[in-house]
Enzyme design. Structure first.
Site, PDB file in Angstrom:
ATOM      1  N   HIS A 407       0.810  -1.215   0.000  1.00  0.00           N
ATOM      2  CA  HIS A 407       0.000   0.000   0.000  1.00  0.00           C
ATOM      3  C   HIS A 407       0.844   1.266   0.000  1.00  0.00           C
ATOM      4  CE1 HIS A 407      -2.262   3.187   2.080  1.00  0.00           C
ATOM      5  NE2 HIS A 407      -3.182   2.827   1.222  1.00  0.00           N
ATOM      6  N   CYS A 718     -18.848   3.271 -12.026  1.00  0.00           N
ATOM      7  CA  CYS A 718     -17.737   3.839 -11.265  1.00  0.00           C
ATOM      8  C   CYS A 718     -17.143   2.836 -10.288  1.00  0.00           C
ATOM      9  CB  CYS A 718     -18.161   5.109 -10.540  1.00  0.00           C
ATOM     10  SG  CYS A 718     -19.493   4.821  -9.368  1.00  0.00           S
TER      11      CYS A 718
END
Ligand code: PEP
Ligand code: MG
Length: 768
Positions: A407, A718
């Site tokens: 991350h 989306c």
């Protein structure tokens, strides 16, 4: 006739026997690349099965006069054919040959004359259609794959299921639309041994942190590769010169854990024995061998590759290879250190290049994030998503754990913040407030502030999404974005607008929970915070639509914000108090969000639209519209006003929603898939079952688009699936108006859409 063919007998031109995927394996083997062993149950075997069992006429009868635009009918015919295939057993001699070959695969003997000691191994059974991957009609990814199959009966069942998958609703639809004769498309089933990874990892044939094309980066851990991506284990790091294959750098890290497959085919996290934890995972010979394979793959495909590899019994296998995401090398000037005379405190891996000096702030726990002031150096065991706001304030980031794909690495690269990961001891060795210099380009942390010589400027390549805006598509290609400070960078993708702005990151940046603003009667501050963030995005995308989603905060995710401790403890926050249901219970939050948009509208940013999350009832929409009016904007007239389709409920009531009046819908496929399939989107154990391409999800999407067209309501996507080519292609065929992708996928999706649109036009021409 033999019903099966060993992989080693396949070639590039084996499509008629083993389908596209089988031929690809043949090609890899011709190149002498080590792919896991296996065999193909040939396409002709499937043909003979249809003939001997006499089910072909029944299938064709079911397909006769089928109107594929009638989604319900299409689904029901597809199901009937699939049921027919899986319930019709194969002829006995076919079953026997498949079972026998499977057992041979287990015992590693591949000559009929070899004595076979039956041994059952884990295999993957994949479909490989004979029309697959042909330039004329890409059927890629449509047919089923079954992983971790063990036992001869199960293998035969999986082969039948692969054959049945030739008749999913989507596959039938594609064949009809592309004028393919159903009876001419055959399918092969590939039975491939699953590598029981003792070691594994990733390899990039270009250095992802510096973009240096002459370097190969390898990361390695014990067991399966998943733990690298999660950043849970510090991988060994090897840097290899692509040309000479000389190893330029070896960094051995402590690897406490590994993920291993158990006898039931499940993954188990195990402690690595003490004496192995700090041992180098790959020896020099294996590192060089991997680099050689990486180079070969890159040469063959003509592009830098992102490769997954595994080692079983000291043998290296290539598990997967794909092109590295399109990045354009963008050269920027940054000051660098003239020479390195400082005292070295720590070494780690370059996650994001650059040099920065400043004070250390150690954060052991997200509750300490407030300590990070602008320009501080964030030093932490490992970053998590709720650290993003603090990461943005940080001048540099240093972590104990993690590798190139964790991350911290991904986010810091996106932000262009110098970052070193995997130093192991940063939080122990560094002291709060102490000044250090992070030379991320070299992966070194120095004591004190090192003089930066203005003359010694070094060019560092920075990865920037490539803009291909010159390619015109009828379907608009938009982008998803969360970080207002990166608006201009994201706008450089040339996207036609922003299909989703998640307010949550902006909110986390302000470090106060929206409910807390209300409790403290500080709604105005909330409005101000939102305006500041949204304005940056609306400005960067001027004259292009920017859809702002009202806050969608699950009760467990933002506990670290001020007031977050007052959030309820829910059994399942994913299906709990969030989205529009919460906003209507706490209308002051929603009103503040509308107010921010209204004030920006008054400033001239009339490109901003509103999107409501997690709708399940028409009343929710009605109430929200009423509130928008009260704030001073007429929904759908003065401002784009739409909903996210994230629940099966929204799909079922779409007609009523359209009648109530909306400007657009946008598919939130992350939640829609979760709720349709009953699969928690965050559950790693179920990740292999989570697929937005499941016919149920596709059926819902198709139905909603159809209804919206009737009411002239625009449709969009989306969810994460908008960044997947197969979904983009499906949506184009359904006539979607726009697709939103992640910034780094915009380019690829634009090309996929252009191709799909062209194909549609050609099809239409052909039918005239
Ligand atoms: C979705 O559910 O697809 C979506 C875009 O919303 P989120 O991922 O924020 O839940
Ligand atoms: Mg969602």
């Amino acid at each position: 006739m033999s019903y099966v063919v060993w992989f080693k007998e396949l070639r590039k031109d084996s499509i008629p026997t083993a389908g596209g995927k089988g031929a690809n394996i043949g090609e890899m083997l011709t190149l002498h690349l080590p792919v896991p062993n296996g065999f193909a149950v040939t396409a002709q075997t499937y043909g003979e099965y249809l003939e001997k069992t006499k089910i072909q006429p029944k299938i064709l009868k079911l397909l006769e006069n089928l109107n594929v635009e009638d989604t319900d009918k299409l689904q029901s015919v597809a199901q009937k054919i699939q049921d027919l295939i899986v319930s019709t057993p194969m002829p006995q001699n076919m079953v026997e040959e498949i079972m026998y070959t499977y057992e041979m695969l287990g015992s590693e003997k591949q000559k009929a004359s070899d004595l076979v000691e039956p041994k059952e191994v884990f295999v993957a059974v994949r479909s490989s259609a004979t029309a697959e991957d042909l330039p004329e009609a890409s059927f890629a990814g449509q047919q089923a794959t079954f992983l971790n199959v063990k036992g001869k009966e199960n293998v035969v069942t999986a082969v039948l299921a692969c054959w049945a998958s030739l008749f999913t609703a989507r596959a039938i639809y594609y064949r009809v639309k592309n004028n393919f004769d159903h009876s001419k498309v055959l399918i092969s089933a590939l039975v491939q041994k699953m590598v029981n990874a003792e070691k594994s990892g990733i390899m990039f044939t270009v250095n992802p942190s510096t973009n240096h094309a002459d370097e190969i980066v390898i990361e390695a851990i014990y067991g399966l590769g998943e733990l690298i991506v999660g950043g849970e284990v510090n991988p060994d790091f090897y840097l290899v010169d692509k040309k000479t294959r000389d190893i330029k750098k070896i960094e051995v890290r402590k690897k406490d854990y590994g993920l291993f497959r158990n006898d039931k085919g499940e993954n188990e996290k195990k402690l690595i024995p003490k004496d192995k934890q700090e041992r180098q995972v790959l020896n020099e010979k294996q590192i060089k061998e991997l680099a050689r394979l990486g180079k070969k793959l890159e040469d063959h495909y003509g592009k830098p590759q992102d490769i997954e590899w595994a080692v079983e019994k000291e043998e290296v296998f290539i598990v997967q290879t794909r092109a590295v995401t399109t990045f354009k090398a963008h050269t920027i000037e940054r000051p660098d250190i003239a020479d390195e005379t400082g005292k070295i405190l720590l070494k780690g891996e370059t996650a994001s290049a650059g040099v920065y000096a400043g004070p250390v702030r150690i954060v052991h726990d997200p509750s300490e994030l407030h300590k990070i002031q602008k320009g501080d150096i964030l030093v932490t065991p490992m970053t998590t998503p709720d650290m993003v706001p603090a990461m943005q304030r940080a001048g540099a980031i240093v972590t104990n754990e993690g590798g190139m794909t964790c991350h911290a690495a991904i986010v810091s690269r996106e932000m262009g913040t110098p970052c070193i990961v995997g130093t192991q001891h940063a939080t122990d060795l560094l002291k709060d407030g102490e000044i250090i210099t992070v030379h991320a380009t070299r992966g070194i942390v120095y004591e004190g502030k090192i003089e930066i010589a203005a003359t010694a400027e070094q060019k560092i390549e920075e990865a920037l999404p490539q803009s291909g805006a010159d390619l015109v598509t009828a379907t608009e290609i938009k982008v998803i974005m969360d970080l207002p400070d990166f608006a201009s960078k994201t706008a450089a993708t040339g996207a036609d607008g922003v299909g989703l702005v998640r307010l949550e990151i902006m909110i986390a940046n302000g470090s106060i929970h929206p409910a807390e603003y209300v409790r403290q009667k500080r709604e105005e501050d909330y409005v101000h915070l939102l305006k500041e963030g949204i304005r940056k995005i609306a400005k960067a995308f001027v004259h292009k639509p920017v859809w702002i989603r009202c806050s969608d905060m699950r009760s467990d995710e933002y506990r670290n914000l001020q007031g977050g401790d007052k959030e309820p403890h829910e059994t399942d926050p994913m299906i709990g108090w969030h989205g529009i249901r919460r906003l209507l219970d706490e209308p002051k939050i929603l009103r503040a969000e509308f107010q921010a948009v209204k004030e920006l509208h008054d400033e001239g940013f009339d490109n901003i639209g509103i999107m409501l999350p997690f709708i399940i009832r028409t009343e929710e929409l009605k109430k929200a519209k009423e509130m928008m009016r009260e704030v001073g904007l007429e929904p759908c007239k003065e401002i784009d006003f739409g909903i996210m389709v994230e629940t099966p409920a929204a799909c079922w009531i779409i007609e009523d929603i359209c009648k109530e009046g909306i400007s657009f819908v946008s598919f939130g496929t992350n939640d829609l898939t979760q709720l349709t399939l009953g699969i928690d989107r965050n559950n790693e154990r179920l990740a292999h079952l989570f697929s937005e391409m499941h016919p149920a999800v596709l059926g819902e999407i198709a139905k909603v688009i159809q209804t919206c067209k009737k009411y002239k309501v625009k449709t969009s996507i989306c969810g994460q699936a908008g960044s997947k080519p197969e979904m983009a292609e499906f949506l184009v065929r359904q006539g979607v108006d726009s697709i939103s992708a992640n910034a780094d996928a915009v380019e690829q999706i634009r090309h996929t859409v252009a191709k799909a649109e062209k194909k549609l036009l050609l099809d239409a021409e052909r039918k005239r």
